[in-house]
Design an enzyme around this catalytic site. Sequence first.
Site: not given
Ligand code: SF4
Length: 286
Positions: A169, A131
């Site tokens: 994230t 990512e």
């Molecule tokens: Fe990643 Fe959050 Fe998206 Fe899940 S909801 S793929 S943890 S960014």
Amino acid sequence: MEVVRAESAGFCFGVEKAMEKAYRQIEKKAKDGDKIYTFGPLIHNEEVVKELKQKGVEVIDSVEELKEIKEGSVIIRSHGVSREIYHILEERGVECIDATCPFVKRIHKIVEKESEQGKKIIIIGNDGHPEVEGIKDWCHSPAIVIESKEDALNFTFEEGEKLCIVSQTTFNYNKFQELVEIFKKRGYDISVVNTICNATEERQTAARELAAKADVMIVIGGINSSNTRKLYEICKSECEDTHFIQTLDDLNLDLPKSVRLVGITAGASTPNNIIEEVQNYVRINF
Ligand code: SF4
């Protein structure tokens, strides 16, 4: 003895969407016989990747391999990818099934815009994580990845330089705030965008609260899953007897009679059936 599953354990919104897209593509493929690939394993879960393989979904592990593809479709996983990958797919005339999570897409847009305006991008996250690698490539100038307190303290900047801080994230929310504080105290001209997704924050908070009450914690997830590793760190800091497992086969529990509460949580790529299997096993056997 009570066995409690943390709220928001398991598949997050982004992973669920990616899985749905993959299965939709599998159904479509059954009709027209096209090949399906994922760029990197779709999720950090060996069981799921094996199941997809049985359904004809191949994993492409490198850009070189991607450049060899002549037909079919390539699924971009929820982590997102660099701009280069989209260009390659376009050049090859291969269909792109984009399952990049909207939360990751948002970061791409932010860093693209802010770096275009001349700001230096700081990504708080784990260097080398797919990512983070993808986010770096959406910046118009080289981004800096900050992983630890030391990295933040050692960071030097040029006079008058403007910074924009974003986060991977799945980064630990408290750690993110701690690192941002270091930058703030040093008086940089910064804008901070907390891009940790809600799913991660909620999962981490729920895991922390449960681990604080539990005598034993079980964290389920892929060995390469960064969000699961972080969940493990959080649980371990609250509950000394924390176990990290991928599937029920890894579970080696010996629970003394004094154990009153066993907590279970799971990373974003852990399917529900694996969580339930572990939960039922502990309930029945102890
Ligand atoms: Fe990643 Fe959050 Fe998206 Fe899940 S909801 S793929 S943890 S960014």
